[in-house]
Design a protein around this motif. Structure first.
Motif, PDB file in Angstrom:
ATOM      1  N   THR A 124      31.006  34.594  34.206  1.00 47.15           N
ATOM      2  CA  THR A 124      31.982  34.179  35.206  1.00 47.15           C
ATOM      3  C   THR A 124      31.339  33.305  36.280  1.00 47.15           C
ATOM      4  O   THR A 124      30.120  33.347  36.506  1.00 47.15           O
ATOM      5  N   GLN A 125      32.184  32.544  36.968  1.00 49.39           N
ATOM      6  CA  GLN A 125      31.770  31.733  38.100  1.00 49.39           C
ATOM      7  C   GLN A 125      32.369  32.317  39.375  1.00 49.39           C
ATOM      8  O   GLN A 125      33.337  33.083  39.313  1.00 49.39           O
ATOM      9  N   PRO A 126      31.800  31.983  40.547  1.00 50.91           N
ATOM     10  CA  PRO A 126      32.342  32.531  41.803  1.00 50.91           C
ATOM     11  C   PRO A 126      33.841  32.273  41.964  1.00 50.91           C
ATOM     12  O   PRO A 126      34.577  33.134  42.430  1.00 50.91           O
ATOM     13  N   ASP A 127      34.293  31.079  41.602  1.00 49.77           N
ATOM     14  CA  ASP A 127      35.727  30.761  41.588  1.00 49.77           C
ATOM     15  C   ASP A 127      36.049  30.306  40.165  1.00 49.77           C
ATOM     16  O   ASP A 127      35.939  29.123  39.852  1.00 49.77           O
ATOM     17  N   LEU A 144      33.284  39.993  32.666  1.00 44.25           N
ATOM     18  CA  LEU A 144      31.890  40.437  32.573  1.00 44.25           C
ATOM     19  C   LEU A 144      31.114  39.698  33.658  1.00 44.25           C
ATOM     20  O   LEU A 144      30.382  38.732  33.411  1.00 44.25           O
ATOM     21  N   GLY A 145      31.276  40.163  34.869  1.00 45.32           N
ATOM     22  CA  GLY A 145      30.757  39.497  36.055  1.00 45.32           C
ATOM     23  C   GLY A 145      31.891  39.349  37.047  1.00 45.32           C
ATOM     24  O   GLY A 145      33.068  39.293  36.677  1.00 45.32           O
ATOM     25  N   ARG A 146      31.529  39.271  38.331  1.00 45.97           N
ATOM     26  CA  ARG A 146      32.562  39.231  39.365  1.00 45.97           C
ATOM     27  C   ARG A 146      32.903  37.805  39.792  1.00 45.97           C
ATOM     28  O   ARG A 146      32.126  36.884  39.584  1.00 45.97           O
ATOM     29  N   SER A 147      34.094  37.681  40.381  1.00 49.55           N
ATOM     30  CA  SER A 147      34.580  36.389  40.840  1.00 49.55           C
ATOM     31  C   SER A 147      35.478  36.636  42.044  1.00 49.55           C
ATOM     32  O   SER A 147      35.800  37.784  42.364  1.00 49.55           O
ATOM     33  N   ARG A 148      35.854  35.545  42.714  1.00 48.99           N
ATOM     34  CA  ARG A 148      36.745  35.658  43.872  1.00 48.99           C
ATOM     35  C   ARG A 148      38.182  35.431  43.420  1.00 48.99           C
ATOM     36  O   ARG A 148      38.581  34.310  43.110  1.00 48.99           O
ATOM     37  N   LEU A 149      38.965  36.519  43.380  1.00 49.87           N
ATOM     38  CA  LEU A 149      40.366  36.443  42.981  1.00 49.87           C
ATOM     39  C   LEU A 149      41.244  37.033  44.078  1.00 49.87           C
ATOM     40  O   LEU A 149      40.784  37.866  44.874  1.00 49.87           O
ATOM     41  N   THR A 185      20.061  26.404  36.116  1.00 48.72           N
ATOM     42  CA  THR A 185      20.793  25.369  36.843  1.00 48.72           C
ATOM     43  C   THR A 185      22.297  25.607  36.843  1.00 48.72           C
ATOM     44  O   THR A 185      23.024  24.935  37.568  1.00 48.72           O
ATOM     45  N   SER A 186      22.791  26.535  36.030  1.00 46.30           N
ATOM     46  CA  SER A 186      24.231  26.687  35.841  1.00 46.30           C
ATOM     47  C   SER A 186      24.891  27.317  37.074  1.00 46.30           C
ATOM     48  O   SER A 186      24.239  27.995  37.874  1.00 46.30           O
ATOM     49  N   PRO A 187      26.223  27.094  37.244  1.00 45.28           N
ATOM     50  CA  PRO A 187      26.951  27.639  38.396  1.00 45.28           C
ATOM     51  C   PRO A 187      27.453  29.058  38.190  1.00 45.28           C
ATOM     52  O   PRO A 187      28.271  29.550  38.977  1.00 45.28           O
ATOM     53  N   GLN A 188      27.003  29.750  37.151  1.00 47.46           N
ATOM     54  CA  GLN A 188      27.525  31.078  36.851  1.00 47.46           C
ATOM     55  C   GLN A 188      27.129  32.082  37.935  1.00 47.46           C
ATOM     56  O   GLN A 188      26.068  31.963  38.551  1.00 47.46           O
TER      57      GLN A 188
END
Length: 334
Positions: A124-127, A144-149, A185-188
């Protein structure tokens, strides 16, 4: 053996036998036990396709993962996928792997095709636009990982920030101050969490962090090897190194081993997830560990089944803590 033959053998109606096998509450417990025993004794297996059509269930779960940066090259990810698939198969649920490029339209097509009952969303990505779309249309998913929802959602995650913080604290306790970090380097989300844990650890201990000590590289062995060699060539090289995944870690091990610095203890190393199982170098490296893949598979499978049953997503939020496993690659400062 057909359902009619089983019902005839038991002297019950087809409807009663069917409802007993599917666990309906309006069938007496004694009747359920009798039907289950007879089905097992006579080798009866339900018609899975018919059951799926009748109950409106596909008995399949999709696992969405990004096509880049090629997580299938990562042994830790592959082991986790294998464990999840094994645990779901025990409940006669198939796991479908779906490589995508963060395009919500592709997710909508997958859902409209009615091929899955729920989705697991990896890396997941932050957004994360994938999670935003799934939440908007109300389709069951486990991140599988947190995000801003904007609304509560089901998720399973490790405390990645705590993992790299553990690594920094361990090295500082051994006397190290010049600590470098190799990250993706990824935004994950997990990538940023691990990097931030390292930064917070260095700041907490008041340690200097030259720009050259904070690497952002592709998640490959080659990149880890080349970045480590570049660090060793600095006028003031680090005395310790932390990598945020096992691909970087194996590259770093090879570079340090080649320079004669690993076994001699001149440079310490901590690898997130440890070395890959197929590593050419068989050494007990100091590692940040995240429980066994079997345990992860069981946990995610259990949460997925609860999600399909319709349990509240607010009760399906689990954060596991990592641990530091000392090995021969971390030494007191010389």
């Amino acid at each position: 053996m057909s359902l009619k033959a089983l019902a005839r053998e038991l002297g019950l109606s087809v409807t009663t036998v069917s409802r007993a096998l599917n666990g309906y509450d309006d069938v007496a417990p004694a009747t359920k036990q009798r039907v289950d025993a007879a089905a097992q004794r006579m080798g009866y297996r339900p018609n899975t396709l018919a059951r799926r059509l009748k109950m409106g269930k596909i008995d399949a779960v999709g696992l969405l993962f990004p096509f880049e940066p090629r997580p299938l090259n990562n042994s830790a990810f592959i082991e986790m996928v294998g464990s999840i698939s094994h645990e779901l198969a025990r409940q006669e649920i198939d796991l479908l792997l779906v490589a995508e490029e963060q395009e919500p339209a592709g997710i909508a097509r997958l859902i409209e095709s009615k091929r899955v009952d729920a989705l697991l969303v990896a890396h997941t990505q932050p957004d994360d636009p994938r999670l935003q779309v799934l939440q908007q249309i109300g389709f069951p998913f486990l991140a599988l990982g947190r995000s801003r929802l904007t609304q509560p959602y089901a998720w399973f995650d490790f405390d990645n920030h705590a993992g790299t913080l553990l690594a920094v604290n361990h090295l500082v306790a051994l006397g190290h101050q010049r600590i470098a970090y190799l990250g993706e380097t990824s935004p994950q989300t997990f990538v940023g969490q691990r990097r931030q844990g390292f930064l917070d650890g260095m700041q907490r201990h008041g340690l200097p962090l030259p720009p050259a000590y904070l690497g952002r590289i592709l998640p490959t062995r080659r990149a880890g090897y080349q970045a480590t060699r570049a660090l060793l060539a600095l006028p003031q090289p680090p005395t310790a190194l932390i990598t945020d995944n096992n691909m970087h870690g194996e590259g770093a091990v090879m570079a340090l081993h080649e320079a004669g610095l690993l076994e001699s203890g001149q440079v310490s190393l901590v690898i997130y997830d440890g070395l890959p199982p197929d590593s050419l170098i068989d050494l007990p490296i100091t590692a940040v560990t995240q429980a066994t893949r079997e345990a992860v598979g069981r946990q995610i499978a259990e949460m997925t089944l609860a999600l399909i049953r319709g349990e509240p997503v607010s009760s399906l939020q689990v954060l596991w803590q990592p641990a530091l496993q000392p090995g021969i690659s971390s030494h007191p400062l010389r």
